[in-house]
Design an enzyme around this catalytic site. Structure first.
Site, PDB file in Angstrom:
ATOM      1  N   ASP A  94      44.883  32.692  29.593  1.00  0.00           N
ATOM      2  CA  ASP A  94      46.078  33.231  30.251  1.00  0.00           C
ATOM      3  C   ASP A  94      47.259  32.275  30.135  1.00  0.00           C
ATOM      4  O   ASP A  94      48.407  32.700  30.123  1.00  0.00           O
ATOM      5  CB  ASP A  94      45.806  33.483  31.744  1.00  0.00           C
ATOM      6  CG  ASP A  94      44.907  34.685  31.966  1.00  0.00           C
ATOM      7  OD1 ASP A  94      44.794  35.520  31.055  1.00  0.00           O
ATOM      8  OD2 ASP A  94      44.319  34.787  33.065  1.00  0.00           O
ATOM      9  N   GLU A 134      39.691  44.335  28.032  1.00  0.00           N
ATOM     10  CA  GLU A 134      40.812  43.461  27.651  1.00  0.00           C
ATOM     11  C   GLU A 134      40.317  42.013  27.499  1.00  0.00           C
ATOM     12  O   GLU A 134      40.546  41.379  26.484  1.00  0.00           O
ATOM     13  CB  GLU A 134      41.883  43.548  28.742  1.00  0.00           C
ATOM     14  CG  GLU A 134      43.113  42.696  28.472  1.00  0.00           C
ATOM     15  CD  GLU A 134      44.039  42.635  29.687  1.00  0.00           C
ATOM     16  OE1 GLU A 134      43.626  43.061  30.791  1.00  0.00           O
ATOM     17  OE2 GLU A 134      45.170  42.142  29.527  1.00  0.00           O
ATOM     18  N   GLN A 169      40.797  37.675  37.929  1.00  0.00           N
ATOM     19  CA  GLN A 169      41.286  38.943  37.395  1.00  0.00           C
ATOM     20  C   GLN A 169      41.681  39.903  38.523  1.00  0.00           C
ATOM     21  O   GLN A 169      42.691  40.595  38.450  1.00  0.00           O
ATOM     22  CB  GLN A 169      40.217  39.582  36.502  1.00  0.00           C
ATOM     23  CG  GLN A 169      40.702  40.816  35.790  1.00  0.00           C
ATOM     24  CD  GLN A 169      41.928  40.526  34.958  1.00  0.00           C
ATOM     25  OE1 GLN A 169      41.973  39.565  34.203  1.00  0.00           O
ATOM     26  NE2 GLN A 169      42.973  41.321  35.123  1.00  0.00           N
TER      27      GLN A 169
END
Lengths: 425, 425
Positions: B356, B322, B255
């Site tokens: 992702d 998130e 991240q």
């Protein structure tokens, strides 16, 4: 109403445009109100009540005694009607609950979505010429079904410092306990930032005048979400030879009485139905208590005749009406032609009033052409859907190399490593 | 990372706050770009390409020849990985289709919702340090499943006037034909207002820098809808004694490499896991190509140890991350504690990278605490749900009196008449 026949396509963009509102001055005024309430809380709210509502408030919250008094004011006929409508609204919105579906995209890779209520929501109910207790049902019931933990309601007091009893009664019926005597942009500010008395929320709902609408728009810049952008209410009726002109006229008038800025549009393939409808409007409006509002609204409104029913739907899809009534015995045949609309009423007995109050559908809908990309309020408006995934060791072995290749191609090596380190061990 | 142990609740509001961005100056700059593109169309876009991308563009649209060239540039390994990921994304998003449920709220009163694609949507894909072709999948695939008729894509050209081949390849693979070499706020302006070359759309999707984000926010004032407000990317990992500190470190680093403004948060009930994770971060980051970005991001990041796992979830729900990773063998037991998050990864093998790229879930998610009230991108983002109702004569007889009573109580007599006139005949 402005009468037109077969207008050229080149004119349609202009015909489907909504009148735009003055913006910059309003924005500054509303911005000041937001800032003042943010800084000074309850004190600012009480000053605004004096200024705008002409009342010296002692308490902002409606007391238990006031709630009991309101309940005792409401007659049984209205109580029964509200109960009846609320049951229908409950049934339709409860049917919108979605079951969790676990999808195994590859062996060992499970993905699903879970619906969770937005914790804190705020409902604004306007005061003014029509006390919209029906909107309390439309926003409060789905909020309750969703399971929102904190549901608060703001509505302006009258000059005696009182709230319309039907609004209090309805809020209490569906279990909204926190009702505040605050109106206008200052109510939106209070719910956005919180004050000593009024808790802050995450999402704002409800209609309002241009100050309320602008305040909701500005609240977006302060981390809030809103139900949808708002504009004047509108209806578009598509009529053909099977329509009943008296019904069509009544439907157009029911929309026109909302406000002087409301717009009503009649599209018809029958010159006779158009002519008869315009006559019926004249005769039906004589006795309406809101006749002067209706007259003004009709000035901005169109009656357009097209030779081809497909042009009616093309025009309607470009306009993207909040309410679309297909006043025809053949309404079912036309459903697939509808691309943009907030809520659709099929056939000669499906009047807009039904959806406004009691059929079960929601009456908080996208206006001003926003039906092109927004849905009306529903259970969805009060929840968020969180995605979950659970991946086993085998699962990661199955999808790991694709992740590694893609991450490396995007130049994100730490993304790749998060997989590699697991696959290596 | 900043280390804390059992911080007081009174500190949590501050700890969960995201850094705020400078706003007023940015707003004016971006507002000027919007206005210029609105007025001057393609000419303005070509001037901005010269100014910001340092390239003299002849054509804004990627040609068929350029598409063919891009396809030929991509190796089979990457092609296979993209194909594999796209299948998973397709399966998960196709499962989000909802069947029409017709609900008869009273005999003769049928209500339902119909999902219809938003006709015209625009996708923005940033250029810059990481060419995010994965985002093309995440936005393009649900748009295609929804059935959007016009899907356009804007992405900035490099100084040779070229677009990253993987972006072109991926767009072409999923059937996006209109790709434009326009970046930044000017791309958002072009898709909002349309230019000679670029068609206007109703809804804007995709991540971007602060100019793009501000432009999307301003586009809201021009009748557009946007996917969600955007901020820097973030992850929160909840760890306990069953976590693997090497995996946790890898996830935090994945991240942190997104950008210097990314934030990563570790909440743990185990001092040992915290200590080991911080050590693992140090050793793993040495060889990362984006090490300098990572270092900067870690400066704004926290490692917090709590004695009670419930405090981890309370903190996480207040932060509303998130991405939320539950790095524990007991992850399933904690699911019901999660109230606010964009996407959740359960267990020690569910790394964020999986979501992702390739597990099937969407990676366009609410940041900056917006997970309290927004969902991530899904099929829902590309459709609107139109309510329909069909009421028979009997149906209106069943609900008519409730409508009449409520309309009269709200002082809306034309609403009442629309029912009465039908019931009388």
């Amino acid at each position: 109403m402005i009468k037109l026949k077969n207008p050229e396509r080149s004119q349609w963009d202009k015909l489907t445009q909504r009148p735009s509102l003055p913006s910059e001055d309003l924005k500054n005024k509303v911005g000041d109100i937001l800032e003042n309430v943010k800084q000074r809380g309850d004190t600012a709210l009480i000053e605004y009540a004096q200024l705008f509502d002409n009342v010296a408030l002692k308490n902002l919250q409606v007391s238990k005694e006031e709630i009991q008094l309101a309940i005792s004011c409401i007659g049984d006929t209205l109580k029964d009607a509200i109960q009846f409508a609320s049951e229908n609204i409950y049934v339709f919105h409860a049917s919108q609950k979605e079951e969790e579906k676990i999808i195994e995209t590859r062996p060992g890779v499970s993905c699903w979505r879970k619906s969770i209520a937005i914790e804190k929501v705020g409902i604004y109910i306007p005061g003014g010429t029509a006390p919209l207790f029906s909107t309390v049902l439309m926003l409060g019931i789905p909020a309750k079904i969703a399971g929102c933990k904190e549901i608060i309601l703001c509505t302006p007091p009258n000059s005696q410092g009182k709230i319309e009893p039907a609004i209090i009664y309805t809020a209490n019926l569906i279990g909204i306990e926190k009702i505040y005597k605050v109106g206008g942009a200052q109510a939106i500010a209070a719910m956005s930032f919180g004050t000593e008395t009024i808790p802050s929320v995450s999402k704002l709902f409800g209609p309002g005048n241009q100050y309320v609408t602008k305040a909701k728009e500005l609240a977006l810049n302060h981390g809030l979400a809103i139900d949808m952008p708002a504009g004047p209410s509108e209806v578009l009726v598509i009529a053909d030879g099977t329509s009943n002109s008296d019904y069509v006229a009544a439907d157009l008038l029911s929309q026109a009485e909302h406000g002087t800025d409301s717009q009503v549009i009649l599209l018809s393939t029958s010159d006779e139905i158009t002519r008869k409808t315009l006559m019926a409007i004249k005769s039906q409006m004589i006795n309406l208590p809101r006749k002067s509002i209706v007259e003004k609204a009709l000035e901005n409104s169109y009656a357009i005749t097209f030779d081809d029913i497909n042009f009616c739907f093309d025009f309607s899809n470009l306009y993207a009406p909040e309410h679309l009534i297909i006043a025809s015995d053949h309404a079912d045949d036309y459903v697939d032609k509808i691309i943009n609309a907030g809520s659709v009423f099929l056939g000669n007995y499906s009047c807009e009033s039904a959806g406004d109050y009691a059929s079960g559908t929601n009456h908080t809908l996208p206006t001003s052409g926003y039906a092109k990309q927004y849905s009306g309020t529903s259970l969805d408006s009060f929840i968020k859907k969180i995605t979950f995934q659970k991946i086993s060791k085998t699962g990661l072995e199955n999808i790991g190399s694709a992740i590694e290749v893609m991450a490396e191609s995007e130049g994100l090596m730490a993304h790749k490593n998060a997989v590699s380190i697991r696959l290596k061990s």
